[in-house]
Write an enzyme that holds these catalytic residues in place. Structure first.
Site, PDB file in Angstrom:
ATOM      1  N   GLU A 121      32.922  39.843   9.866  1.00 49.63           N
ATOM      2  CA  GLU A 121      32.257  40.012   8.568  1.00 49.63           C
ATOM      3  C   GLU A 121      31.843  41.474   8.441  1.00 49.63           C
ATOM      4  O   GLU A 121      30.669  41.837   8.475  1.00 49.63           O
ATOM      5  CB  GLU A 121      31.054  39.074   8.463  1.00 49.63           C
ATOM      6  CG  GLU A 121      30.514  38.950   7.052  1.00 49.63           C
ATOM      7  CD  GLU A 121      29.404  37.925   6.930  1.00 49.63           C
ATOM      8  OE1 GLU A 121      28.878  37.784   5.816  1.00 49.63           O
ATOM      9  OE2 GLU A 121      29.056  37.274   7.934  1.00 49.63           O
ATOM     10  N   ASN A 172      26.150  31.513   1.442  1.00 48.19           N
ATOM     11  CA  ASN A 172      24.693  31.528   1.263  1.00 48.19           C
ATOM     12  C   ASN A 172      24.291  31.303  -0.186  1.00 48.19           C
ATOM     13  O   ASN A 172      25.068  31.566  -1.114  1.00 48.19           O
ATOM     14  CB  ASN A 172      24.127  32.853   1.758  1.00 48.19           C
ATOM     15  CG  ASN A 172      24.455  33.100   3.217  1.00 48.19           C
ATOM     16  OD1 ASN A 172      25.603  33.355   3.562  1.00 48.19           O
ATOM     17  ND2 ASN A 172      23.459  33.014   4.064  1.00 48.19           N
TER      18      ASN A 172
END
Length: 428
Positions: free
Chosen positions: A220, A318
């Protein structure tokens, strides 16, 4: 509300498939799709409710393969100070230490699931921060919530640990045992890390020892030297690990030299690793530098992964936390924005195939009972839309979608953010 036992006929519906769209009638009975027939060919029987789709799209209920229900909705209480990945990591750590009691985690999980259910999601896999002592708090809460939501949203959970923790074999083993006890998976976050190979090795070894599947946050980062996806594929192949493996994010793959990309894709395909892309979160975090416009979208190589024969899913990640300040666990939004971010709308003949990336593909990866297929005998968990084609579908949020669960029309209401005021301590 229609009872699950009451027959329901959906006429003239457009269904998405690998070769485009087809016009079908669907008869639902006893919670399942009883009949699929050519559009306009089925007549209503006495006592049967009819939905005239009028060429509107009908989609299977969504499957969200990668979320963080334990982090959700803390932004009003603990915002990301600068929008960066580092800022998100530090803000979440501080909030977790100060506030993540069982009551706090459960209240926010419940709010998130009510939103997902109202948007038409039938199954979710969530990652749970599992560094001790949080694992002893969050996993029992998850088990309680999973039982309460059974029959509405099927839930899976992954034990998430950071790279430093993954170097501690004893701690990894403890976390793996916790995940095993709750029917979960083992996970971790490995990106640009000088001991990435060791950390990945420990996670693969522990998963194999405890008979757990793996679901990792990988690369990421926008740094081309972040090569953990390659290391993961090699470790899976060399170790003979026979569980399912999912790699999430894989952002740096898009920044690596072409020769390395080709080698990595071949290894990932051979290892049978599935990739889940989180375009909204990665668009928010990646390449964020103060007072500078981002130079790339943060998304992984969706087209190239799929062309290499690698299974690719799309998911929400998220929700209103420091890693992504927005979102509502609405997989319709995820699909719509992924199409725009990843240029999935061309070639046109392949667009409808991407619809499965938020339903059938993640369902198969996770092994959910809800398979995300529209076929005779499948569960009647569907969304009926007024949009008749992709242009209409992605032009609007589809707020007027009709949601069908177990063959019955449901009318869920989105939770009001004011309900979280007392939980977050943000009430006026």
């Amino acid at each position: 509300m229609t009872s699950a036992a009451e027959p329901l006929l959906i006429r003239q519906a457009r269904l998405a498939g690998a070769s485009g769209f087809s016009l079908q009638d669907l008869r639902l009975r006893n919670g399942r799709i009883e009949t699929l027939a050519e559009g306009g060919s089925l007549a209503a029987v006495p006592g049967e409710q009819v939905i005239e789709a009028d060429h509107g799209l009908v989609l299977p209920a969504f499957v969200d393969l990668h979320t963080h229900l334990d982090k959700g909705h803390i932004t009003p209480r603990r915002a990301n100070p600068d929008g960066t990945f580092k800022g998100a990591f530090e803000a979440v750590a501080a909030d977790r230490a100060a506030h993540w009691t069982a009551e706090d985690v459960e209240a926010r999980m419940e709010f998130s699931l009510r939103a997902a259910y109202a948007h038409g999601t039938a199954a979710i896999r969530t990652h749970l921060d599992s560094a001790p002592p949080q694992h002893a708090i969050t996993w029992p809460v998850f088990a309680k919530v999973r039982e309460r939501w059974a029959g509405r949203i099927a839930l899976q959970a992954v034990a998430l640990c950071g790279p430093d923790l993954a170097l501690d074999k004893a701690l990894v083993d403890e976390i793996a045992r916790t995940a095993k006890a709750h029917g979960g998976l083992l996970g971790g976050a490995i990106s640009l890390f000088d001991r990435a190979e060791e950390a990945i090795g420990n996670l693969v070894e522990a998963a194999g020892r405890h008979g757990l599947d793996l679901d990792l946050h990988i690369d990421e980062s926008g740094d081309p030297t972040s090569r953990s996806l390659t290391l993961l594929a090699r470790r899976v192949l060399d170790s003979g690990f026979d569980g399912r493996v999912v790699a999430g994010h894989c952002c740096s793959l898009a920044m690596r030299p072409e020769a390395e990309v080709e080698e990595t894709l071949a290894l990932v395909a051979e290892a049978g690793i599935a990739v889940v892309s989180l375009p909204l979160c990665n668009l928010f975090l990646q390449d964020r530098v103060a007072n500078r416009t981002p130079r790339w979208r943060g998304v992984t190589l969706l087209h190239e992964l799929k062309a290499a024969g690698i299974t690719v899913a799309l998911a929400s990640d998220n929700t209103r936390d420091p890693f992504y300040a927005y979102g509502d666990l609405d997989m319709m939004e995820v699909l719509r924005e992924s199409v725009r971010i990843g240029h999935l709308d061309y070639p046109r003949e392949r667009l409808s195939d991407w619809f499965a990336a938020v339903s059938a593909v993640p369902a198969a990866i996770a092994g959910f009972e809800h398979r995300g297929h529209i076929e005779a005998g499948a569960s009647a968990d569907l969304l009926v839309l007024r949009a008749r084609d992709a242009g209409e579908l992605f032009a609007r949020p589809q707020a007027d979608r009709t949601i069908i669960r177990a063959g019955a029309i449901i009318h869920p209401v989105l939770p009001d953010y004011r309900e979280l005021d007392s939980v977050l301590g943000t009430a006026p």
